[in-house]
Scaffold this active site. Structure first.
Site, PDB file in Angstrom:
ATOM      1  N   ARG A  92     -23.713 -12.503 -24.424  1.00 21.22           N
ATOM      2  CA  ARG A  92     -23.486 -11.785 -25.787  1.00 21.22           C
ATOM      3  C   ARG A  92     -22.868 -12.552 -26.858  1.00 21.22           C
ATOM      4  NH1 ARG A  92     -20.806  -5.981 -25.939  1.00 21.22           N
ATOM      5  NH2 ARG A  92     -18.900  -7.272 -25.449  1.00 21.22           N
ATOM      6  N   THR A 118     -21.478 -11.717 -33.166  1.00 23.06           N
ATOM      7  CA  THR A 118     -22.648 -10.907 -33.632  1.00 23.06           C
ATOM      8  C   THR A 118     -22.855  -9.696 -32.655  1.00 23.06           C
ATOM      9  OG1 THR A 118     -24.588 -12.113 -32.406  1.00 23.06           O
ATOM     10  CG2 THR A 118     -23.958 -12.678 -34.592  1.00 23.06           C
ATOM     11  N   ASP A 141     -13.962  -7.335 -18.465  1.00 20.40           N
ATOM     12  CA  ASP A 141     -15.160  -8.086 -18.374  1.00 20.40           C
ATOM     13  C   ASP A 141     -15.670  -8.379 -16.825  1.00 20.40           C
ATOM     14  OD1 ASP A 141     -16.947 -10.424 -18.181  1.00 20.40           O
ATOM     15  OD2 ASP A 141     -16.306 -11.059 -20.253  1.00 20.40           O
ATOM     16  N   ASP A 168     -16.106 -11.863 -15.539  1.00 18.41           N
ATOM     17  CA  ASP A 168     -15.016 -12.940 -15.326  1.00 18.41           C
ATOM     18  C   ASP A 168     -14.202 -12.153 -14.145  1.00 18.41           C
ATOM     19  OD1 ASP A 168     -15.070 -14.413 -17.610  1.00 18.41           O
ATOM     20  OD2 ASP A 168     -14.063 -13.355 -19.013  1.00 18.41           O
TER      21      ASP A 168
HETATM   22  C1  PRP Z   1     -21.851  -8.439 -20.332  1.00 17.69           C
HETATM   23  C2  PRP Z   1     -22.646  -7.637 -19.466  1.00 17.69           C
HETATM   24  C3  PRP Z   1     -23.906  -7.188 -20.094  1.00 17.69           C
HETATM   25  C4  PRP Z   1     -23.515  -7.272 -21.464  1.00 17.69           C
HETATM   26  C5  PRP Z   1     -23.335  -6.038 -22.150  1.00 17.69           C
HETATM   27  O1  PRP Z   1     -22.226  -9.903 -20.264  1.00 17.69           O
HETATM   28  O2  PRP Z   1     -22.348  -8.172 -18.218  1.00 17.69           O
HETATM   29  O3  PRP Z   1     -24.732  -8.309 -20.003  1.00 17.69           O
HETATM   30  O4  PRP Z   1     -22.330  -8.062 -21.794  1.00 17.69           O
HETATM   31  O5  PRP Z   1     -23.225  -6.100 -23.384  1.00 17.69           O
HETATM   32  P1  PRP Z   1     -24.295  -5.371 -24.224  1.00 17.69           P
HETATM   33  O6  PRP Z   1     -24.753  -3.850 -23.944  1.00 17.69           O
HETATM   34  O7  PRP Z   1     -23.593  -5.040 -25.759  1.00 17.69           O
HETATM   35  O8  PRP Z   1     -25.313  -6.399 -24.649  1.00 17.69           O
HETATM   36  P2  PRP Z   1     -21.553 -11.035 -20.929  1.00 17.69           P
HETATM   37  O9  PRP Z   1     -22.219 -11.201 -22.262  1.00 17.69           O
HETATM   38  O10 PRP Z   1     -20.165 -11.096 -21.020  1.00 17.69           O
HETATM   39  O11 PRP Z   1     -22.153 -12.404 -20.011  1.00 17.69           O
HETATM   40  P3  PRP Z   1     -21.562 -12.642 -18.405  1.00 17.69           P
HETATM   41  O12 PRP Z   1     -22.404 -11.749 -17.791  1.00 17.69           O
HETATM   42  O13 PRP Z   1     -22.223 -14.143 -18.327  1.00 17.69           O
HETATM   43  O14 PRP Z   1     -20.067 -12.516 -18.356  1.00 17.69           O
END
Ligand code: PRP
Length: 217
Positions: A103, A107, A208, A211
């Site tokens: 994400r 944005t 998170d 993490d």
């Molecule tokens: C997190 C989570 C989802 C996303 C959710 O991933 O695991 O994939 O954000 O957000 P959304 O519903 O607003 O799209 P992240 O981008 O933090 O990546 P990661 O799993 O690699 O930490």
């Protein structure tokens, strides 16, 4: 409209509470993600098709069943990875196809960085795995990818969802069943002052999930 299932099983309620606790360390967090996924999968797989088979017990022949459909697991990298092993314990024959999305911090839109789906669909049912359904952008993008690929039946399995994410996913893909261990209150707004959390985090949530699983926070 497809199913929206929010868990109310005591074991899930208990384990989600431990998962939220900021003092829960990575190794325990990973174990909880795996356990909650197994419990949630019991509901998410309730309508899988079976076919009758015969089985020989030590005493006699018995009527039994085996799963009829091929199941695909699609963990959204990274955080979805921790949900794979739990389901594999229940369905060791499930195929796993990874989709990488992150994400964009500014944005909040998902950015695709990995997709090795084969040219044609190899499974009849796809379970998308991602612990966090926040804005819903990543879930919608993943369903878009899977539908373009030709997936017929798609289910979304998450751990914590925000109302905003559930609404977007239901509105955009009303045919996708959603299974969550908990539905939370809201997403954090744009930070107003130093020290405010970044926008788009689920409240109360668990922080998170990537993490916390991988010890990178
Ligand atoms: C997190 C989570 C989802 C996303 C959710 O991933 O695991 O994939 O954000 O957000 P959304 O519903 O607003 O799209 P992240 O981008 O933090 O990546 P990661 O799993 O690699 O930490």
């Amino acid at each position: 409209m497809a199913e929206l299932y929010i868990a109310n099983h005591p074991l899930i309620l208990h384990k989600v509470t431990l998962l939220r606790d900021q003092n829960t360390e990575s190794h325990k967090f990973r174990a909880l993600v795996r356990e909650i996924t197994i419990l949630l999968a019991y509901e998410a797989t309730r309508d899988l098709a079976v076919k009758p088979v015969k089985v020989q017990t030590p005493l006699a022949e018995a009527n039994g069943f085996e799963l009829r459909e091929r199941i695909g697991l699609v963990p959204i990298l990274r955080a979805g990875l921790g949900m794979v092993n739990g389901i594999w314990e229940l369905m060791p024959q499930a195929e796993v196809w990874h989709i990488g999305l992150y994400r964009d911090e500014r944005t909040l839109k998902p950015v695709e960085y990995y997709n090795k789906l084969p040219v044609d669909p190899t499974v009849q049912v796809v379970l998308i795995l991602d612990p966090m359904l926040a804005t819903g952008g990543s879930a919608v993008a993943t369903v878009d990818i899977l539908k373009r690929w030709g997936a017929q039946r798609i289910k979304y399995m998450g751990i914590i969802g925000a109302p905003e994410g559930v609404e977007l996913l239901q509105k955009t893909h009303p045919d996708v069943d959603i299974y969550l261990a908990a539905l939370d209150d809201h997403l954090t707004p744009e930070p107003q002052k130093p020290g405010d959390p970044p926008a788009g985090f689920i409240v109360p949530g668990l922080g998170d999930a990537g993490d916390r699983q991988f010890g990178t926070g």
